[in-house]
Motif scaffolding. Structure first.
Motif, mmCIF file in Angstrom:
data_model
loop_
_atom_site.group_PDB
_atom_site.id
_atom_site.type_symbol
_atom_site.label_atom_id
_atom_site.label_comp_id
_atom_site.label_asym_id
_atom_site.label_seq_id
_atom_site.Cartn_x
_atom_site.Cartn_y
_atom_site.Cartn_z
ATOM 1 N N LYS A 416 0.826 -1.187 0.000
ATOM 2 C CA LYS A 416 0.000 0.000 0.000
ATOM 3 C C LYS A 416 0.869 1.250 0.000
ATOM 4 O O LYS A 416 1.866 1.334 0.719
ATOM 5 N N GLY A 417 0.487 2.228 -0.824
ATOM 6 C CA GLY A 417 1.218 3.497 -0.863
ATOM 7 C C GLY A 417 2.435 3.483 -1.764
ATOM 8 O O GLY A 417 3.075 4.520 -1.953
ATOM 9 N N ILE A 418 2.795 2.328 -2.322
ATOM 10 C CA ILE A 418 3.946 2.230 -3.222
ATOM 11 C C ILE A 418 3.425 2.207 -4.657
ATOM 12 O O ILE A 418 2.598 1.357 -4.998
ATOM 13 N N PRO A 419 3.874 3.116 -5.517
ATOM 14 C CA PRO A 419 3.387 3.130 -6.902
ATOM 15 C C PRO A 419 3.715 1.819 -7.617
ATOM 16 O O PRO A 419 4.777 1.232 -7.379
ATOM 17 N N PRO A 420 2.834 1.360 -8.464
ATOM 18 C CA PRO A 420 3.115 0.115 -9.207
ATOM 19 C C PRO A 420 4.274 0.295 -10.168
ATOM 20 O O PRO A 420 4.451 1.365 -10.761
#
Length: 553
Positions: A416-420
């Protein structure tokens, strides 16, 4: 649907005959027991490559047969009808014999067939997914191919490839016209001169004037020999026609006394008729003949022209007419060649056609990618990846290709919160195996094949994740038949049929396959979860796993 497999002297199998049920079938066994037996045998029947290792030690050949049932109107039914291989049984029998020498033979419904035919029918019957499929996820074209397959974009994707091919062909034709422009006029002038030189000559048939010249050259000898023949046949005091007539008069009264003599008499009557006709024609031929020195000189002049031109164009006199016709055809083609400006217009038209089709494909891919990425996210979250998120990224290509206008990547994040990021860059081995499994199951939902084979695709998962995978496969098996090799008890517990592979310490070693009843299934599940030592705890756990099969998801 796959209904039966027979293995004779195939690898570790001496003689096995297995009935396969509809629904979800699993194959388990200890490491080295030969769990791949069935899949290797099935692959052989589907036309895949084989080698001598498939022939049991000490045997001359291995013999495997796979039997399938099929429905009227299905793709395989239509294929069988086209090949005239359908029969009243409503079954498909695929047989493969592999010799220890390395050769192999194949049959479809009893008729000798090629491996390419086995592969054709095999692609309609079975789809195979292996544990190595996760490596495909890392290949650049995979996201695009997966998107197209799931969204059924085969037709528009093929239309783009065809339009691109047409555009490239027009470019090559335009360039060829530019290259040929300089030499085209010179070649036309040369052909016109050659055609003009032969135009009058080829109006005459060389073989006819050659024969007439030859006849005039031998006129005296022909007349002498024809005169001799006519005298012998009819003009001499004792000529051939009279002798034949005399023979017929003598035999006529006896022809009714012998069947054989009657046949001889009839033959002589026919011969007399032929001799009469020949005599009449020979007399007519002699009367019509005359020697014409001027005609002979005229023919000689024509023949000299033929031979001179044949030497000039390095051919034979009798083929000059063929050369003339070939030059005419080439000249017509050169006149019909479109000028570079016209071809340039065609290039632009085909380019615009390609761009239109490619833009349409790009648009529907982008539209389909959003719900597909969302669906993939929802499915993967169930496999102990609660924060998983997927996106498709479209990057315009510097130069359009037969595959479209965009390079398509599948982006992924598990946190969560980490860009793909691109899947190959951020996914671990365990994550890749789970993602690959879900993508394969999603693809399988769209396949037209009635048999899906999963070869240890659940490697790298365990526990509750394996249970969810089992439920996914069990749900899929409501629509198609599944054959799955697995090491996970949670997956095996969801099956409708459980096949156990066991190695026997014979000489040489062999393997057998058992269709387990419920009590034996529990024991095998206990072995899979608890190892060699099976106790009450592992048995109880195995029973609980089986009970989950019959509980609503």
């Amino acid at each position: 649907m796959l209904t039966h497999l027979t293995l004779i002297n195939f690898a570790l199998a001496e003689h096995l005959a297995i009935d396969i049920e509809e629904g979800f079938n699993v194959l388990t066994g200890e490491t080295g027991a030969g769990k791949s037996l069935l899949l290797d045998a099935l692959s052989a029947c589907l036309g895949e490559r084989t080698d001598t290792n498939y022939v049991r030690y000490g045997a001359e050949k291995a013999d495997v047969t796979a039997t399938f049932s099929y429905k009227d109107g299905s793709a395989e039914a239509l294929w069988l009808k086209e090949q005239e291989l359908d029969d009243e049984s409503g079954e498909i029998h695929l047989r493969r014999v592999i010799f220890a020498t390395g050769r192999s033979k194949a049959w479809i419904n009893g008729r000798p067939s090629s491996l390419s035919e086995l592969k054709e029918i095999g692609r309609l019957l079975v789809q195979l997914y292996s544990q190595h499929s996760q490596q495909q996820l890392l290949e650049p074209p995979y996201p695009k191919h997966w998107l197209d397959r799931y969204s059924n974009f085969h037709a528009p994707a093929q239309a783009v490839r065809d339009a691109y091919s047409k555009w490239q062909k027009d470019i090559r034709q335009h360039q060829a016209a530019l290259d040929a422009q300089a030499t085209r006029k010179q070649r036309i002038d040369t052909l016109n001169l050659q055609i003009e030189e032969l135009e009058e000559v080829v109006q005459v048939d060389y073989s006819e004037i050659e024969q007439e010249f030859d006849r005039l050259s031998h006129h005296e000898h022909i007349m002498q020999d024809c005169g001799y023949g006519l005298t012998a046949l009819d003009d001499a005091e004792q000529n051939i026609n009279q002798e034949v007539a005399s023979i017929l008069r003598r035999l006529e009264s006896h022809s009714g006394r012998s069947e054989k003599l009657s046949e001889i008499y009839t033959s002589l009557v026919n011969a007399q008729s032929e001799l009469d006709d020949a005599t009449s024609n020979l007399r007519h031929f002699i009367d019509k003949q005359s020697f014409d020195p001027e005609r002979m000189e005229e023919l000689n002049s024509k023949l000299e022209v033929f031979h001179r031109l044949a030497r000039k164009y390095r051919t034979q006199p009798e083929t000059l007419k063929e050369e003339y016709e070939a030059w005419q055809t080439e000249l017509e083609q050169l006149h019909q060649l479109e000028d570079p400006e016209t071809l340039a217009e065609q290039v632009e038209a085909s380019h615009q056609d390609f761009l239109g089709k490619a833009q349409h494909l790009d648009d529907i891919r982008r539209e389909a990618s959003l719900p597909l990425a969302k669906h993939l996210t929802e499915q993967v979250k169930q496999l102990a990846l609660p924060e998983a998120h997927f996106e498709f990224k479209f990057e315009p290509l510097e130069q359009a290709s037969s595959e479209g206008l965009s390079f398509i990547q599948l982006l992924f994040t598990a946190n969560k919160g980490i860009p793909p990021q691109p899947l190959a860059r951020v996914a671990s081995g365990g994550e890749l195996s789970r993602i690959a499994l879900v993508m394969q199951v999603m693809n399988a939902e769209k396949t037209e094949s009635e048999v899906l084979v999963f070869d240890e695709i659940d490697v790298g998962i365990s526990g509750g994740t394996a249970e969810i995978v089992g439920r996914l496969l069990a749900g899929l098996a409501q629509h198609v038949q599944i054959l799955c090799i697995t090491h996970q008890a949670q997956v095996a517990a969801q099956s409708d049929q459980h096949l156990l592979v066991k190695k026997r310490q014979t000489d040489p070693a062999s393997s057998t396959i058992l269709d387990l009843e419920e009590d034996d299934r529990v024991l095998e599940l206990a072995r899979m979860t608890g190892g060699i030592e099976i106790n009450e705890t592992t048995l109880q756990h195995a029973k609980q796993l089986r009970q989950l099969k019959f509980q609503p998801a």
